[in-house]
Motif scaffolding. Structure first.
Motif, PDB file in Angstrom:
ATOM      1  N   GLY A 198       3.068  75.095  73.541  1.00  0.00           N
ATOM      2  CA  GLY A 198       3.252  75.714  72.228  1.00  0.00           C
ATOM      3  C   GLY A 198       3.370  74.625  71.174  1.00  0.00           C
ATOM      4  O   GLY A 198       2.494  73.767  71.047  1.00  0.00           O
ATOM      5  N   ASP A 199       4.483  74.625  70.410  1.00  0.00           N
ATOM      6  CA  ASP A 199       4.688  73.571  69.415  1.00  0.00           C
ATOM      7  C   ASP A 199       5.688  72.528  69.904  1.00  0.00           C
ATOM      8  O   ASP A 199       6.257  71.777  69.114  1.00  0.00           O
ATOM      9  CB  ASP A 199       5.147  74.178  68.080  1.00  0.00           C
ATOM     10  CG  ASP A 199       6.450  74.947  68.214  1.00  0.00           C
ATOM     11  OD1 ASP A 199       6.964  75.052  69.341  1.00  0.00           O
ATOM     12  OD2 ASP A 199       6.956  75.441  67.191  1.00  0.00           O
ATOM     13  N   ALA A 200       5.927  72.487  71.226  1.00  0.00           N
ATOM     14  CA  ALA A 200       6.775  71.446  71.821  1.00  0.00           C
ATOM     15  C   ALA A 200       5.886  70.504  72.626  1.00  0.00           C
ATOM     16  O   ALA A 200       4.823  70.894  73.109  1.00  0.00           O
ATOM     17  CB  ALA A 200       7.829  72.073  72.732  1.00  0.00           C
ATOM     18  N   TYR A 201       6.313  69.258  72.754  1.00  0.00           N
ATOM     19  CA  TYR A 201       5.536  68.299  73.542  1.00  0.00           C
ATOM     20  C   TYR A 201       6.488  67.279  74.150  1.00  0.00           C
ATOM     21  O   TYR A 201       7.679  67.229  73.801  1.00  0.00           O
ATOM     22  CB  TYR A 201       4.479  67.595  72.686  1.00  0.00           C
ATOM     23  CG  TYR A 201       5.047  66.655  71.640  1.00  0.00           C
ATOM     24  CD1 TYR A 201       5.172  65.292  71.890  1.00  0.00           C
ATOM     25  CD2 TYR A 201       5.493  67.132  70.407  1.00  0.00           C
ATOM     26  CE1 TYR A 201       5.710  64.431  70.938  1.00  0.00           C
ATOM     27  CE2 TYR A 201       6.021  66.284  69.453  1.00  0.00           C
ATOM     28  CZ  TYR A 201       6.123  64.930  69.726  1.00  0.00           C
ATOM     29  OH  TYR A 201       6.659  64.087  68.789  1.00  0.00           O
ATOM     30  N   GLY A 202       5.985  66.465  75.043  1.00  0.00           N
ATOM     31  CA  GLY A 202       6.815  65.421  75.633  1.00  0.00           C
ATOM     32  C   GLY A 202       6.255  64.957  76.962  1.00  0.00           C
ATOM     33  O   GLY A 202       5.329  65.551  77.522  1.00  0.00           O
ATOM     34  N   ARG A 203       6.839  63.890  77.468  1.00  0.00           N
ATOM     35  CA  ARG A 203       6.466  63.363  78.777  1.00  0.00           C
ATOM     36  C   ARG A 203       7.414  63.955  79.822  1.00  0.00           C
ATOM     37  O   ARG A 203       8.619  63.995  79.606  1.00  0.00           O
ATOM     38  CB  ARG A 203       6.564  61.830  78.772  1.00  0.00           C
ATOM     39  CG  ARG A 203       5.929  61.161  79.979  1.00  0.00           C
ATOM     40  CD  ARG A 203       6.079  59.660  79.885  1.00  0.00           C
ATOM     41  NE  ARG A 203       5.217  59.098  78.851  1.00  0.00           N
ATOM     42  CZ  ARG A 203       3.997  58.614  79.060  1.00  0.00           C
ATOM     43  NH1 ARG A 203       3.504  58.648  80.287  1.00  0.00           N
ATOM     44  NH2 ARG A 203       3.290  58.115  78.078  1.00  0.00           N
ATOM     45  N   VAL A 204       6.880  64.448  80.927  1.00  0.00           N
ATOM     46  CA  VAL A 204       7.695  65.092  81.953  1.00  0.00           C
ATOM     47  C   VAL A 204       8.621  64.062  82.596  1.00  0.00           C
ATOM     48  O   VAL A 204       8.169  63.186  83.335  1.00  0.00           O
ATOM     49  CB  VAL A 204       6.803  65.763  83.028  1.00  0.00           C
ATOM     50  CG1 VAL A 204       7.671  66.426  84.093  1.00  0.00           C
ATOM     51  CG2 VAL A 204       5.874  66.779  82.393  1.00  0.00           C
ATOM     52  N   ARG A 205       9.941  64.179  82.283  1.00  0.00           N
ATOM     53  CA  ARG A 205      10.918  63.240  82.853  1.00  0.00           C
ATOM     54  C   ARG A 205      11.284  63.618  84.281  1.00  0.00           C
ATOM     55  O   ARG A 205      11.503  62.767  85.130  1.00  0.00           O
ATOM     56  CB  ARG A 205      12.197  63.228  82.012  1.00  0.00           C
ATOM     57  CG  ARG A 205      12.080  62.540  80.686  1.00  0.00           C
ATOM     58  CD  ARG A 205      13.442  62.057  80.211  1.00  0.00           C
ATOM     59  NE  ARG A 205      14.516  62.999  80.476  1.00  0.00           N
ATOM     60  CZ  ARG A 205      14.957  63.905  79.623  1.00  0.00           C
ATOM     61  NH1 ARG A 205      14.398  63.993  78.425  1.00  0.00           N
ATOM     62  NH2 ARG A 205      15.944  64.722  79.933  1.00  0.00           N
ATOM     63  N   ALA A 206      11.401  64.921  84.508  1.00  0.00           N
ATOM     64  CA  ALA A 206      11.768  65.406  85.839  1.00  0.00           C
ATOM     65  C   ALA A 206      11.292  66.832  85.997  1.00  0.00           C
ATOM     66  O   ALA A 206      11.127  67.556  85.011  1.00  0.00           O
ATOM     67  CB  ALA A 206      13.285  65.323  86.033  1.00  0.00           C
TER      68      ALA A 206
END
Length: 613
Positions: free
Chosen positions: A322-330
């Motif tokens: 959606g409008d969230a993003y990031g690198r999968v930490r766990a």
């Protein structure tokens, strides 16, 4: 070609050309499409009687009005189409498996359990979960992440099934609304002693609208009065014909409480999937899928449960949801264990996102953090613009006469919920017979038995409808949602009062002087008997505050049991008090009224004078 416009300003005039604009576009966006000065479009809008700034998001109607004035036609791009075009601009595509047939492998079916309240949906999910939990796990219950995966043996082969477990089928309806096919198969739970009930039909219609195969679980076969044959006969009327009757729907008689025939139900799901669906996906591409549910955890930040639909999601991947993003930490599975990767049809909790995505938002893995951020920011801007452009003022009974005279609506949309089907039908029939002239029609969009739900508010938001609750109240978060979205919800206990108010509103005669204001709700945790005072309710204040000498009503299972009660006594421990606030416990005496039970809700309110417009 140039044509003079208002104030001598020269504006390009179209020849009926079509212009594509996103929902919530501004006059500046319009001006860029036709090579005009945004300030001149502001002047045009002023002459049309609309005060709009150049950068302000405007409604679809305003864009159509402006386009018509300048001899253009406007095509409003749907959010789904706009999102597809956005991904294409980054050379990405959502919803398609890469590669050829040889790259596809069989994936587990994704199942949603649906049915009438109290027919055993939750107990069935618990029974399925308990047959698959790791021995020695605390309490024998898995961590609730909104979805989990179980294994069963069919024809000497271990097969997996993914269950989406969200209260009220929020994910099911939210994902359907966004056009995402989240569920492959629906299990319809019907109690053998009750048979088909109103919510059974509602759940069945949801499943049919989503075009998913249905497996019927006839529950409570161990209860007195159970009649599985009667259930099969009733569902035949709705197009679900059992295999033993020559149809193609599998019926399985179970007891979730006793754990009977759960394996047979899981086998029926696998057999239905194999017979009706081609469930394959490519596990060797970048992961894609949907968000099922999410929350903000104080220690871990945004935690989202996602269902991988194709590809394989790995720790370290950069994803946009959606409008969230990031690198999968766990990543965590439904047992709370860390996992390194998740393949097709696997649900996992993901940590590392910038914010909380919504139910039904799609996710896609991208190569770079910068790409993910750009996609998320553009999605967020689009959502923001659409929200600004959306007409927030909704129709209420008080302003109905004004909008009728202004020609804004030609019909009054109603949603009717009541405590019994007979009273709902009587109210609907009476309202439809109202004679208010030919200028306006009354249309009942939905009617049903039970409390006013968030689904009802959703429907009212999308169609500018007024919700009528007859001897029922709003359940869960529906009341707050209605207040937040400006949906007019009316509660009645006398059928004639409802008819008179609707008729008066349609004739422009309604001038309310008082309105009911909810003060607080208290859930009864215990009932104490007193020889002097009668029954005293030991309560926990759920919302707001409860004051002595205010009016109250008693709600049981969403239905109003008693009206016009009075909070005659209020105590905290041994002290008489005038009020008790949210989160605190206390005792309530309702005077001569003693018909109270544990889990009942005491809703207190007062009548306040409403300023006239």
């Amino acid at each position: 070609m140039q044509a003079p416009s208002v104030g001598g300003v020269m504006l390009p005039r179209g020849n009926g050309e079509s212009i594509r604009l996103s929902r919530g576009a501004s006059l500046t966006d319009f001006a860029e499409k036709i090579n005009a000065n945004p300030a001149s479009l502001v002047a045009v809008m002023m002459n049309l009687g609309e005060m709009v700034t150049a950068t302000q998001s405007v409604s679809d109607e305003t864009l159509q009005l402006l386009a018509g004035e300048m001899n253009y036609t406007v095509q409003i791009v749907s959010p789904e189409e706009e999102d597809r075009e956005l991904l294409e601009s980054f050379d990405l595509e959502f919803g398609e498996d890469e590669g050829d047939e040889d790259d596809l492998v069989v994936r587990p079916p994704v199942v949603t359990v649906m049915g009438h309240v109290d027919h055993g949906k939750t107990r069935l999910l618990d029974a399925i979960r308990k047959t698959n939990v790791i021995a020695g796990e605390a309490g024998g219950i898995t961590q609730h992440i909104g979805a989990y995966q179980v294994a069963t043996e069919v024809n000497d082969e271990e097969r997996k099934i993914t269950f989406i477990d969200t209260p009220g089928h929020e994910a099911f309806t939210a994902m359907r609304a966004r056009g995402a096919r989240s569920t492959d198969i629906a299990i319809l739970v019907v109690a053998a002693n009750d048979g088909v009930m109103p919510q059974t039909v509602e759940a069945l219609n949801h499943a049919k609208a989503a075009d998913v195969p249905i497996v019927v679980a006839v529950n409570k076969i161990d209860v007195e009065g159970a009649d599985p044959t009667k259930v099969r006969g009733q569902l035949t009327e709705y197009g679900l014909v059992a295999e033993e009757y020559g149809g193609d729907t599998m019926f399985v008689d179970i007891s979730a409480k006793q754990g009977l025939h759960i394996d047979s139900l899981l086998e029926a799901v696998i057999l239905t999937a194999d017979a009706s669906l081609d469930l394959r996906a490519n596990p060797n591409q970048d992961a894609q899928g949907i968000s099922i549910e999410s929350r903000l955890d104080r220690g871990r930040g945004a935690v989202a449960t996602v269902l991988v639909q194709r590809g394989t999601l790995r720790v370290g991947d950069t994803m946009v949801v959606g409008d969230a993003y990031g690198r999968v930490r766990a990543m965590l599975d439904d047992n709370g264990n860390n996992v390194a990767e998740a393949g097709p049809s696997t649900p996992v909790q993901v940590l590392g996102l910038t914010n909380v995505p919504g139910a039904g938002d799609n996710f896609i893995v991208v190569d770079e953090d910068r790409t993910a951020r750009q996609i998320a920011e553009k999605r967020a801007a689009r959502e923001r613009n659409a929200a600004f452009a959306k007409r927030t003022r909704r129709v209420s009974l008080e302003d109905l006469d004004k909008v009728l005279k202004a020609g804004e609506v030609q019909q009054l949309n109603l949603i009717i919920k009541g405590d019994a089907s007979g009273s709902v039908e009587a109210l609907e029939s009476s309202l439809l017979q109202l004679d208010v002239g030919e200028e306006v029609d009354i249309r009942v969009l939905h009617r049903g038995v039970g409390a006013v739900t968030e689904s009802d508010i959703d429907l009212a938001m999308g169609s500018d409808a007024i919700v009528i609750g007859f001897n029922v109240r709003a359940a869960g978060r529906a009341a707050q949602m209605a207040e937040r979205e400006g949906v007019d919800v009316r509660y009645y206990s006398v059928i004639y009062q409802a008819i008179e108010e609707i008729e008066a509103a349609l004739k422009g005669m309604l001038k309310p002087e008082y309105e009911e204001v909810e003060l607080g709700t208290a859930e009864i945790r215990e009932v104490f008997k007193s020889s002097k005072l009668g029954n005293i309710a030991g309560v926990l204040i759920r919302s707001g505050e409860v004051k002595r000498n205010t009016k109250a009503r008693l709600v049981r299972d969403g239905k109003v049991i008693a009206e016009n009660l009075n909070i005659e006594g209020l105590r905290r421990f041994k002290d008489d008090v005038t009020e008790i606030r949210e989160g605190y416990e206390g005792g309530i005496n309702l005077g001569n009224f003693n018909d109270i039970k544990v889990d009942d809700v005491i809703a207190t309110y007062e009548m306040r004078e409403k300023p006239r417009a």
